[in-house]
Design a protein around this motif. Structure first.
Motif, PDB file in Angstrom:
ATOM      1  N   UNK A 268       0.772  -1.229   0.000  1.00 27.86           N
ATOM      2  CA  UNK A 268       0.000   0.000   0.000  1.00 27.86           C
ATOM      3  C   UNK A 268       0.804   1.280   0.000  1.00 27.86           C
ATOM      4  N   UNK A 269       2.123   1.201  -0.067  1.00 27.59           N
ATOM      5  CA  UNK A 269       2.957   2.397  -0.050  1.00 27.59           C
ATOM      6  C   UNK A 269       3.485   2.697  -1.443  1.00 27.59           C
ATOM      7  N   UNK A 270       3.661   3.982  -1.715  1.00 27.21           N
ATOM      8  CA  UNK A 270       4.127   4.345  -3.039  1.00 27.21           C
ATOM      9  C   UNK A 270       4.691   5.751  -3.077  1.00 27.21           C
ATOM     10  N   UNK A 271       4.946   6.213  -4.286  1.00 25.44           N
ATOM     11  CA  UNK A 271       5.525   7.542  -4.495  1.00 25.44           C
ATOM     12  C   UNK A 271       4.926   8.124  -5.758  1.00 25.44           C
ATOM     13  N   UNK A 272       4.495   9.384  -5.675  1.00 25.65           N
ATOM     14  CA  UNK A 272       3.916  10.061  -6.824  1.00 25.65           C
ATOM     15  C   UNK A 272       4.909  11.024  -7.434  1.00 25.65           C
ATOM     16  N   UNK A 273       4.463  12.234  -7.705  1.00 29.61           N
ATOM     17  CA  UNK A 273       5.363  13.283  -8.167  1.00 29.61           C
ATOM     18  C   UNK A 273       5.836  14.078  -6.948  1.00 29.61           C
ATOM     19  N   UNK A 277       2.999   8.275  -0.764  1.00 28.07           N
ATOM     20  CA  UNK A 277       1.578   7.921  -0.723  1.00 28.07           C
ATOM     21  C   UNK A 277       1.359   6.672   0.129  1.00 28.07           C
ATOM     22  N   UNK A 278       0.207   6.638   0.818  1.00 28.20           N
ATOM     23  CA  UNK A 278      -0.116   5.542   1.733  1.00 28.20           C
ATOM     24  C   UNK A 278      -1.580   5.157   1.547  1.00 28.20           C
ATOM     25  N   UNK A 279      -1.809   3.907   1.207  1.00 28.16           N
ATOM     26  CA  UNK A 279      -3.167   3.390   1.083  1.00 28.16           C
ATOM     27  C   UNK A 279      -3.661   2.927   2.453  1.00 28.16           C
ATOM     28  N   UNK A 280      -4.974   2.769   2.636  1.00 26.67           N
ATOM     29  CA  UNK A 280      -5.466   2.204   3.898  1.00 26.67           C
ATOM     30  C   UNK A 280      -4.817   0.847   4.170  1.00 26.67           C
ATOM     31  N   UNK A 281      -4.451   0.633   5.419  1.00 26.28           N
ATOM     32  CA  UNK A 281      -3.836  -0.628   5.805  1.00 26.28           C
ATOM     33  C   UNK A 281      -2.343  -0.708   5.606  1.00 26.28           C
ATOM     34  N   UNK A 282      -1.711   0.403   5.200  1.00 24.59           N
ATOM     35  CA  UNK A 282      -0.285   0.353   4.848  1.00 24.59           C
ATOM     36  C   UNK A 282       0.647   0.808   5.966  1.00 24.59           C
ATOM     37  N   UNK A 283       0.109   1.123   7.143  1.00 27.41           N
ATOM     38  CA  UNK A 283       0.923   1.764   8.166  1.00 27.41           C
ATOM     39  C   UNK A 283       1.549   0.791   9.161  1.00 27.41           C
ATOM     40  N   UNK A 284       1.174  -0.466   9.124  1.00 29.75           N
ATOM     41  CA  UNK A 284       1.722  -1.429  10.071  1.00 29.75           C
ATOM     42  C   UNK A 284       0.778  -1.661  11.233  1.00 29.75           C
ATOM     43  N   UNK A 285       1.029  -2.717  11.967  1.00 35.97           N
ATOM     44  CA  UNK A 285       0.097  -3.178  13.003  1.00 35.97           C
ATOM     45  C   UNK A 285      -0.030  -2.200  14.167  1.00 35.97           C
ATOM     46  N   UNK A 294      -6.482   6.594   3.747  1.00 40.11           N
ATOM     47  CA  UNK A 294      -5.420   6.877   2.785  1.00 40.11           C
ATOM     48  C   UNK A 294      -4.838   8.239   3.126  1.00 40.11           C
ATOM     49  N   UNK A 295      -3.554   8.416   2.869  1.00 38.12           N
ATOM     50  CA  UNK A 295      -2.923   9.714   3.128  1.00 38.12           C
ATOM     51  C   UNK A 295      -1.762   9.900   2.167  1.00 38.12           C
ATOM     52  N   UNK A 296      -1.212  11.104   2.189  1.00 36.71           N
ATOM     53  CA  UNK A 296       0.025  11.366   1.464  1.00 36.71           C
ATOM     54  C   UNK A 296       0.830  12.370   2.272  1.00 36.71           C
ATOM     55  N   UNK A 297       2.131  12.404   2.025  1.00 39.63           N
ATOM     56  CA  UNK A 297       3.004  13.212   2.882  1.00 39.63           C
ATOM     57  C   UNK A 297       4.221  13.711   2.120  1.00 39.63           C
ATOM     58  N   UNK A 298       4.643  14.914   2.485  1.00 41.18           N
ATOM     59  CA  UNK A 298       5.977  15.387   2.168  1.00 41.18           C
ATOM     60  C   UNK A 298       6.801  15.217   3.422  1.00 41.18           C
ATOM     61  N   UNK A 299       7.978  14.615   3.310  1.00 39.86           N
ATOM     62  CA  UNK A 299       8.759  14.358   4.521  1.00 39.86           C
ATOM     63  C   UNK A 299      10.232  14.636   4.278  1.00 39.86           C
TER      64      UNK A 299
END
Length: 464
Positions: A268-273, A277-285, A294-299
């Motif tokens: 569920x994790x990825x990278x756009x431009x 990017x993070x899909x639901x369920x992609x954050x770990x237990x 779902x979320x997205x982040x600049x970090x």
């Protein structure tokens, strides 16, 4: 890595995307209490104490366009580090819509080359590959972390557009392409096209500076200092699909495409431009509430983050105080977001009571380092400083000139531009609190340099 076709995403977005209601408009307004927003003030205070115990620089939380929490010195400008890339992405969206930049243009067509010459295959990379970190050009870059240097693929390992690698060469070149194609400075254009329309309060012309390492690459990193409350405006702009005060500042289709996973890492994790990017369920237990969204982040390095969770109508800005070497791990940042989400108890009141922005200080926060006034360069001083200096290491400190700018190379630390803050006194932009003072003999010739950084004193004696 798998690739989702960006052309398909853009076409779909152009057809169906609609701007979300714009909530935030002008001056920040804060919920009088967390309960007015449907949150528990006790739970949020517990999250604040945890952040305070870690030495976090600042936290700024916006819920439905109003400030839910403002902790620490939210007006203090800290290094954005790699969050800078998400700012550049926004500018690209504006330039692509106005047809000043063509995503299909190749590096060859744009005349892009470097100190190490690019091959024909490397020059076949398109702009869209560069801004997605899929160029296939694996060369040293300015402002790249050590782990990037150690994990960089071999040249020619992957053709353009076929493989994702988090590559500062791509990001730095993207910024230079922007300036080449638009004829505008990244800093000036961001201020005019984004910062001013959305009412950023703290940004000033001196907050952006180039980080050159000319022994590595011709292309600098466009680095920034920015406050938490201004970065929150940028995140809120994205949550509002690019609209502010009825004005479409960044095209809504671009926001949808750039924050969608052009590169899919699995789970569920990825990278756009230039957005993670993070899909639901992609954050770990550990993150059971975050996993609903779902979320997205600049970090960026040290705990710099602007996190947008559209379905929760939430923007969280987290700042690590890297000026004082207080780096916060990514897991801690996501843990804070989980705690904020866990503090929600219900819906906001129909007409919540609002007050002016009222930040709560961290007891652990350190006073900001004084930002020096940069003086015009002195050709006389610059010429006198150029040379090599012995520090007792296998390598030497080197002072050189590149494009009429003065640079210092420090062994094991890399290269940075010297900025003049007084007669025979210098600092560097990429690290706060550094001073370089030259010691001269009776005839005025430079004999040594005293370099103070992070509590360390380095004495460097000139090699004749």
């Amino acid at each position: 890595m798998k690739r989702i076709t960006s052309e398909f995403l853009l076409a779909i977005s152009l057809a169906i995307v609609a701007a979300r209601p714009a909530f935030a408009q002008d001056a920040w307004r804060q919920y009088a209490t967390a309960e007015e927003a449907g949150f528990s003030s006790v739970a949020l205070d517990s999250a604040r104490r945890v952040a305070d115990s870690l030495g976090v620089g600042a936290v700024f939380v916006v819920y439905r366009g109003r400030v839910l929490a403002a902790w620490g010195d939210v007006s203090r400008k800290l290094h954005l580090h790699s969050v800078r890339k998400s700012l550049t992405s926004a500018l690209y969206g504006i330039a692509v819509e106005s047809k000043r930049i063509e995503l299909s243009a190749t590096l060859a067509q744009l005349g892009i080359d470097d100190t190490t010459r690019l091959s024909a295959d490397e020059k076949a990379a398109r702009v869209r590959d560069v801004i997605a970190a899929r160029s296939g050009v694996y060369l040293p870059a300015a402002y790249a972390p050590a782990d990037q240097d150690s994990t960089r693929p071999a040249r020619g390992a992957h053709r353009a557009g076929t493989f994702w690698f988090y590559n500062n060469w791509d990001f730095n070149v993207a910024e230079s392409i922007y300036q080449q194609r638009t004829g505008e400075s990244v800093y000036d254009d961001f201020a005019r096209r984004i910062a001013h329309p959305i009412g950023m309060e703290d940004l000033s012309p001196g907050d952006g500076f180039l980080a050159y390492e000319p022994q590595l690459s011709l292309y600098p990193a466009h680095t920034w200092r920015m406050s938490a409350r201004d970065l929150a405006r940028f995140g809120q702009l994205y949550l509002q699909q690019g609209r502010w005060n009825g004005r479409q500042v960044v095209p809504a289709p671009w926001i949808s495409v750039s924050t969608s996973p052009i590169s899919d890492f699995g789970n569920g994790r990825g990278y756009g431009y230039m957005w993670w990017t993070y899909a639901p369920g992609s954050y770990g237990s550990r993150f059971t509430i975050l996993n609903k969204y779902a979320s997205y982040a600049g970090s960026g390095t040290g705990g710099q983050a602007v996190i947008v969770i559209p379905e929760a109508q939430l923007v969280v800005v987290h700042r690590g105080d890297t000026d004082h070497n207080r780096n916060i791990a990514g897991g801690r940042v996501w843990g804070l977001v989980e705690s904020i989400l866990a503090a929600r108890r219900g819906e906001p009141k129909p007409k919540p009571a609002l007050v002016a922005l009222s930040p709560v200080s961290f007891t652990s926060q350190l006073p900001p380092l004084e930002q020096p006034n940069i003086m015009p360069a002195s050709r006389t001083e610059g010429a006198a400083l150029v040379g090599e200096y012995d520090v007792g290491a296998p390598e030497r400190v080197r002072v050189t000139v590149f494009r009429d700018r003065l640079f210092m190379y420090l062994p094991r630390r890399g290269q940075a531009e010297l900025l003049r803050v007084g007669e025979w006194r210098y600092t560097i932009g990429v690290l706060a609190g550094v001073t370089i003072v030259s010691d001269r003999n009776a005839s005025g010739a430079v004999q040594s340099l005293t370099i103070r950084m992070g509590g360390q004193v380095i004495n460097a004696r000139r090699v004749e």
